[in-house]
Design an enzyme around this catalytic site. Sequence first.
Site, short mmCIF file in Angstrom:
data_model
loop_
_atom_site.label_atom_id
_atom_site.label_comp_id
_atom_site.label_asym_id
_atom_site.label_seq_id
_atom_site.Cartn_x
_atom_site.Cartn_y
_atom_site.Cartn_z
N HIS A 19 -1.32 1.14 -4.41
CA HIS A 19 -1.76 2.54 -4.33
C HIS A 19 -0.84 3.49 -5.12
O HIS A 19 -0.85 4.70 -4.89
CB HIS A 19 -1.85 2.99 -2.87
N VAL A 54 3.56 4.02 -1.09
CA VAL A 54 3.89 4.69 -2.35
C VAL A 54 5.35 5.16 -2.37
O VAL A 54 5.75 5.92 -3.22
CB VAL A 54 2.95 5.90 -2.56
N GLN A 65 0.84 -1.19 0.00
CA GLN A 65 0.00 0.00 0.00
C GLN A 65 0.88 1.25 0.00
O GLN A 65 0.41 2.35 -0.20
CB GLN A 65 -0.89 0.01 1.25
#
Length: 248
Positions: A123, A107, A105
Amino acid sequence: MSDNPTPLLSAAAALRAARHVCVLTGAGISAESGVPTFRDAQTGLWAKYRPEDLATPEAFARDPQRIWEWYEWRRELVRRVEPNAGHLALVELASTVPRLTLVTQNVDGLHQRAGSTGVIEYHGNILRDRCSAEGTIAARSSLSITGLPECARCGELLRPDVVWFGEAIPRQALLEADAAAAACDVFLSIGTASVVYPAAGLAESALRSGAKVIEVNTEPTALTPLVDVALRGPSGDVLPQLLQALRS
Ligand code: BV8
């Protein structure tokens, strides 16, 4: 010597028997590198904002200047930090088990910098620019009317290539992660509060398919009541210990 193994030994036994391990990581695995989690209060000039209020298409439409300042602040931070022992342990785990699918998740790109390959960026990635009109990865135009990053192809505003709240997960990432969660026989949930969906649904899908679910977190989470093994502690300590137990 009691016959019920410690949580660490049960987790190692499950991994030793695994054909396919699916790993989901959250902000907690990058905390020891110095990347604040979403839970950690934002610091400095961002202290008065909830990340959920900044990471939305509405916030960007309302005030792209402010959102770009937030993302530039986070980009600077991500460029300054290094992967930690937790990231490195997952690189080693991938070469220890027959098959490992790593879904993140985060980034921040720290898994890739640690050496993990085939990382599913559920994400997106904060260090890439995307054209807010065409939706594709784009270069920055050398000139800028607005003073903000603009697309070299169409001149529209660029935005970070991340998934904002209310936006869909990139199709390829969604399909690959769903398939891995449903097919794995061990699911490892690391450093995530398991509240943001659809990512938080992956562990539930693995459970439904009969996989063993192992959670690594400093705190109990929404997922803890459902897991087979809960390993409590910082992932930068617990994951190297798990590899040690796996090897012994
Ligand atoms: C969508 C990128 C629809 C941007 C992010 C069902 C129920 C309820 C709500 C929803 C639902 N379905 C959808 C929603 C709405 C929403 C949602 O889930 N809201 C939440 C708040 C309830 N979901 C969405 O909006 C998603 N999109 O549904 O679109 C749609 C569908 C089709 C077509 C069109 C539209 C999109 C969600 C993605 C948003 N983008 N990030 C950016 O980064 O700027 S989410 C972002 O927040 C992160 O990527 C991550 O996913 C999340 C933070 O969660 P964690 O990673 O878990 O981190 P957190 O800080 O919360 O916790 C840290 C944990 O680590 C803690 O447990 C802590 O104890 C632990 N920890 C700390 N230190 C350590 C540690 N553990 C181990 N070691 C340590 N050292």
